[in-house]
Write a protein that holds these residues in place. Structure first.
Motif, PDB file in Angstrom:
ATOM      1  N   SER A  19      31.328  38.204 -22.915  1.00  0.00           N
ATOM      2  CA  SER A  19      32.692  37.330 -21.751  1.00  0.00           C
ATOM      3  C   SER A  19      32.751  35.995 -22.747  1.00  0.00           C
ATOM      4  O   SER A  19      34.051  35.771 -22.421  1.00  0.00           O
ATOM      5  N   ALA A  20      32.071  36.787 -24.077  1.00  0.00           N
ATOM      6  CA  ALA A  20      32.231  35.237 -24.977  1.00  0.00           C
ATOM      7  C   ALA A  20      31.832  35.625 -25.792  1.00  0.00           C
ATOM      8  O   ALA A  20      30.889  36.431 -26.035  1.00  0.00           O
ATOM      9  N   TYR A  21      32.738  35.040 -27.378  1.00  0.00           N
ATOM     10  CA  TYR A  21      32.238  35.635 -28.308  1.00  0.00           C
ATOM     11  C   TYR A  21      32.699  33.891 -29.288  1.00  0.00           C
ATOM     12  O   TYR A  21      34.082  33.265 -29.670  1.00  0.00           O
ATOM     13  N   VAL A  22      31.882  33.619 -30.568  1.00  0.00           N
ATOM     14  CA  VAL A  22      31.765  32.574 -31.023  1.00  0.00           C
ATOM     15  C   VAL A  22      31.483  32.630 -32.074  1.00  0.00           C
ATOM     16  O   VAL A  22      30.532  32.892 -32.832  1.00  0.00           O
ATOM     17  N   LYS A 268      27.827  39.028 -36.425  1.00  0.00           N
ATOM     18  CA  LYS A 268      28.285  39.670 -35.583  1.00  0.00           C
ATOM     19  C   LYS A 268      27.116  39.630 -33.826  1.00  0.00           C
ATOM     20  O   LYS A 268      27.821  39.295 -32.632  1.00  0.00           O
ATOM     21  N   PHE A 269      26.190  39.837 -34.203  1.00  0.00           N
ATOM     22  CA  PHE A 269      24.915  40.132 -33.019  1.00  0.00           C
ATOM     23  C   PHE A 269      24.850  38.244 -32.576  1.00  0.00           C
ATOM     24  O   PHE A 269      24.921  38.068 -31.073  1.00  0.00           O
ATOM     25  N   LYS A 274      24.680  34.144 -26.359  1.00  0.00           N
ATOM     26  CA  LYS A 274      24.257  33.450 -25.743  1.00  0.00           C
ATOM     27  C   LYS A 274      23.257  32.667 -26.590  1.00  0.00           C
ATOM     28  O   LYS A 274      22.860  32.969 -26.682  1.00  0.00           O
ATOM     29  N   ALA A 275      23.892  31.252 -27.098  1.00  0.00           N
ATOM     30  CA  ALA A 275      23.651  30.049 -26.990  1.00  0.00           C
ATOM     31  C   ALA A 275      21.961  29.486 -27.031  1.00  0.00           C
ATOM     32  O   ALA A 275      21.449  29.040 -27.681  1.00  0.00           O
ATOM     33  N   ASP A 276      21.872  29.525 -25.606  1.00  0.00           N
ATOM     34  CA  ASP A 276      21.342  29.436 -24.805  1.00  0.00           C
ATOM     35  C   ASP A 276      19.711  30.182 -25.071  1.00  0.00           C
ATOM     36  O   ASP A 276      18.455  30.064 -24.757  1.00  0.00           O
ATOM     37  N   GLY A 277      20.411  31.088 -25.962  1.00  0.00           N
ATOM     38  CA  GLY A 277      18.730  32.397 -26.318  1.00  0.00           C
ATOM     39  C   GLY A 277      18.185  33.307 -25.108  1.00  0.00           C
ATOM     40  O   GLY A 277      17.208  34.272 -25.911  1.00  0.00           O
ATOM     41  N   ALA A 278      18.994  33.683 -24.232  1.00  0.00           N
ATOM     42  CA  ALA A 278      18.296  34.579 -23.579  1.00  0.00           C
ATOM     43  C   ALA A 278      18.646  35.660 -23.583  1.00  0.00           C
ATOM     44  O   ALA A 278      19.872  35.834 -24.223  1.00  0.00           O
ATOM     45  N   CYS A 279      17.773  36.892 -23.427  1.00  0.00           N
ATOM     46  CA  CYS A 279      18.410  37.730 -23.737  1.00  0.00           C
ATOM     47  C   CYS A 279      18.560  39.363 -22.625  1.00  0.00           C
ATOM     48  O   CYS A 279      17.660  39.042 -21.509  1.00  0.00           O
ATOM     49  N   GLU A 413      24.694  29.419 -19.904  1.00  0.00           N
ATOM     50  CA  GLU A 413      25.501  30.702 -20.302  1.00  0.00           C
ATOM     51  C   GLU A 413      25.356  31.514 -19.990  1.00  0.00           C
ATOM     52  O   GLU A 413      26.116  32.753 -19.300  1.00  0.00           O
ATOM     53  N   THR A 414      24.304  32.189 -20.277  1.00  0.00           N
ATOM     54  CA  THR A 414      23.655  33.565 -19.712  1.00  0.00           C
ATOM     55  C   THR A 414      23.711  33.679 -17.891  1.00  0.00           C
ATOM     56  O   THR A 414      23.739  34.749 -17.231  1.00  0.00           O
ATOM     57  N   GLU A 415      23.414  32.540 -17.632  1.00  0.00           N
ATOM     58  CA  GLU A 415      22.822  32.357 -16.234  1.00  0.00           C
ATOM     59  C   GLU A 415      21.907  33.099 -15.312  1.00  0.00           C
ATOM     60  O   GLU A 415      22.305  33.547 -13.581  1.00  0.00           O
TER      61      GLU A 415
END
Length: 635
Positions: A19-22, A268-269, A274-279, A413-415
């Motif tokens: 859904s997103a790529y930073v 790439k990974f 997400k930057a929030d760190g959730a798996c 971000e991961t919600e």
């Protein structure tokens, strides 16, 4: 048909779109190839462990664990090396069974690891011949990859091609293990016959080093997949590849090129997640995703004399602390996606992460996860983790056990959202979308624990088969939204796909809400469906506010639970589990209640929940285009 099925399997299992790529490129910002050439530590001088011949060094390193490793190795002195037959590989596509091929292969790999550790511990050559047998047996295999993963080869079949080496999770693990065998035992092997080490070096080059550098088609590398989904495979495979290069390659230019390729791939990974760190794969995969990222980053720091190091990045710390935040208590965890609801965590791995990012939270949690009578660390074929676990053993044993559930944890971000109360209530909710790694159609679902006992549950996932990662995935009941704590709207369940997601997700202390209408297909005819969760004291309130284009079938709100269920009182469901008593209240004038007992024939599920779980289905007595539902769980 088989080829089409296997291609679909690959597409689903391996990756579609994120859904997103930073473009963070955290590693490549640290060094380019020229800089790597300056800082690389060559000739295995980075290795922090004693040489095989250093007996006093091994005695000091292993300490009280020495005899444990020797005893484990002795069990394999007369081990009969198992043959993985051609039909064992073919069983994957013929029957869907993965274990027929995987079990004997894993047994051999575990034997090699145990024999290596025993010989390193004892140092008398007693285990060397059997270790040579294991090495040669492995070298004679056509492939080190699993049947379920070999299908990336041009034939898209599960019988390995002799001329297309596949790097997957297990071939990488075995490559890493055998690279350590080569490093520690080369001189000893040469005393028996130099052909042993020569052959082993050749196979490692052919199966790992060369394909890593020359074949960029492996999906997990991400080299041709900017913005597409990457998961635990990426740091897992890259950490093994990096380890092999570090142990085998001493040409500065060649090593720098290989190391930089791993940095580009792992970036790439890190760009994808997400930057929030959730798996997003759940706690069961934390050790493979965040944990393998730790392994990779530690190896990279060793290879570069500490010059390439990103442990200071807040994102890396957050990746580590996800595992402690997702721990509820008494061995229970928040288990979204293909994760089990039980998981106490790898204490040495968690402590290593805490030490790397200087997190007291992780160190204390690791100490809590450590068993008081902890035996010598054993990570099977993952010999790097076994050695790393020994390294921090004394520090871990001296750490103070501590874990506190935070009142509010929000992965924006991961919600993922975790809400707790001082009275022992823990509610986990998620937004997200239905194309996450190891996805279940579960946007908007929740799980609830009372005093660390699960009451409203996520069943998890059964034993992996060919069906699990194929176009048939969502025919499996555990993957379907109507087997999560979610509504069936106008008779229609959520659907798989990137566009099926929660929207307008909001979270704050004690509260979470999401519009889950967009997680359902258009034929459900939903204008709006706001699912919300509120916690207070000993009560969790679950609410739905909805508006439909047209009511074509009664809505059904489903909840999963287990234990002893009492539905004798209208408006109240009594739930009793392991001494915890709770009540789920509902409007009996609005709903009819039916219960369905699900027999758990899969051991991966039954070992968590017992023989059955129960689905509570609340069916609206009417068909309304607009309305509100409220359920309360209290104790």
């Amino acid at each position: 048909m088989i080829k089409r099925l296997l291609i679909l399997t690959l597409m689903l299992n391996l990756v579609l779109h994120a859904s997103a790529y930073v473009e963070r490129n955290l590693l490549q910002q640290q060094a380019d190839i020229d800089r790597l050439k300056e800082v690389l530590v060559l000739n295995q001088e980075w290795v922090p462990y004693p040489a095989y011949a250093d007996r006093s060094g091994w005695d000091a390193f292993l300490g009280t664990f020495k005899e444990d490793y020797i005893r484990r190795g002795e069990k394999y002195l007369n081990y009969q090396w198992q043959v993985v037959r051609a039909t064992d590989y073919l069983a994957f596509e013929r029957t869907g069974n993965r274990q027929i091929m995987e079990n004997p292969f894993d047994a051999n790999n575990r034997a090699i690891a145990a024999l290596l550790m025993a010989e390193l511990a004892e140092g008398k050559g007693r285990f060397t011949d059997q270790l040579i047998n294991g090495v040669f047996h492995s070298c004679e295999m056509t492939s080190w990859a699993l049947a379920a993963h070999i299908i990336v080869q041009p034939s898209h079949r599960s019988l390995p091609s002799y001329d297309y080496p596949v790097i997957d999770l297990v071939s990488g693990d075995l490559g890493g293990l055998l690279a350590w065998v080569h490093y520690f035992m080369r001189e000893s092997f040469d005393q028996t016959d130099p052909e042993i080490s020569r052959r082993l070096r050749h196979e490692l080059k052919t199966r790992i080093l060369d394909p890593y550098v020359n074949n960029d088609s492996f999906w997990w590398m991400g080299r041709n997949y900017n913005g597409r989904m990457l998961n635990n495979w990426n740091p897992w495979c890259n950490s093994n590849a990096l380890m092999c290069f570090m142990l085998l390659e001493n040409d500065r230019d060649a090593l720098a090129r290989a190391v930089y390729l791993t940095m580009d791939s792992v970036d790439k990974f890190l760009n994808y997640i997400k930057a929030d760190g959730a798996c997003e794969e759940g706690p069961s995969y934390w050790g493979h995703a965040a944990g393998k990222t730790l392994d990779y980053l530690e190896l990279l720091a060793l290879a570069t004399g500490g010059q390439v190091n990103i442990f200071h990045e807040p994102m890396i710390r957050a990746m580590g602390e996800y595992i402690s935040r997702s721990y509820v208590g008494n061995g229970w965890v928040v288990n979204f996606a293909d994760a089990s609801a039980r998981g106490e965590g790898n204490a040495p791995l968690i402590f290593r992460f805490g030490k790397a990012v200087d997190s007291d939270e992780l160190k204390g949690f690791a100490a809590l996860m450590r068993k008081p009578d902890a035996a010598a660390p054993d990570n099977g074929r993952d010999i790097f983790r076994t050695l790393a676990s020994i390294t921090i053993g004394k520090e871990l044993a001296e750490a103070t056990p501590e874990h506190k559930s935070q009142p509010f944890t929000w992965y924006a971000e991961t919600e993922f959202c975790y809400l707790t109360t001082p009275q022992g209530l823990f509610l986990a909710a998620k937004g997200g979308y239905n194309d996450e790694s190891h996805n279940h159609n579960d946007a908007g679902t929740c799980s609830v624990w009372i005093n660390s006992t699960p009451v409203l549950i996520d069943a998890g996932v059964g034993t992996y088969t060919r069906q699990t990662f194929s176009s048939e995935r969502y025919s499996i009941w555990t993957m379907q939204s109507n087997w999560h704590n979610l509504p069936l709207i106008n008779g229609i369940a959520q659907k798989y796909g990137k566009k099926y997601k929660a929207t307008n997700v909001k979270a704050r202390k004690n509260y979470f809400e999401a519009d889950i209408s967009t997680a359902y297909p258009a034929e459900a005819g939903i204008k709006k469906w706001i699912r919300s969760y509120k916690v207070s004291g000993k009560q969790a309130t679950i609410s739905d506010a909805f508006e439909l284009e047209k009511a074509t079938a009664p809505n059904v709100v489903n909840f999963l639970t287990w234990g002893d269920i009492d539905t004798s009182r209208p408006g109240v469901v009594g739930i009793r589990i392991n001494g915890v008593e709770a009540r789920l209240t509902y409007d009996a004038t609005r709903f009819t209640l039916s219960t369905e007992t699900k027999e758990l024939t899969d051991v991966r599920l039954s070992k968590v929940w017992g023989n059955t779980i129960c689905r509570l289905s609340f069916t609206d007595r009417g068909q309304n285009e607009k309305g509100n539902y409220t359920f309360k769980l209290l104790y």
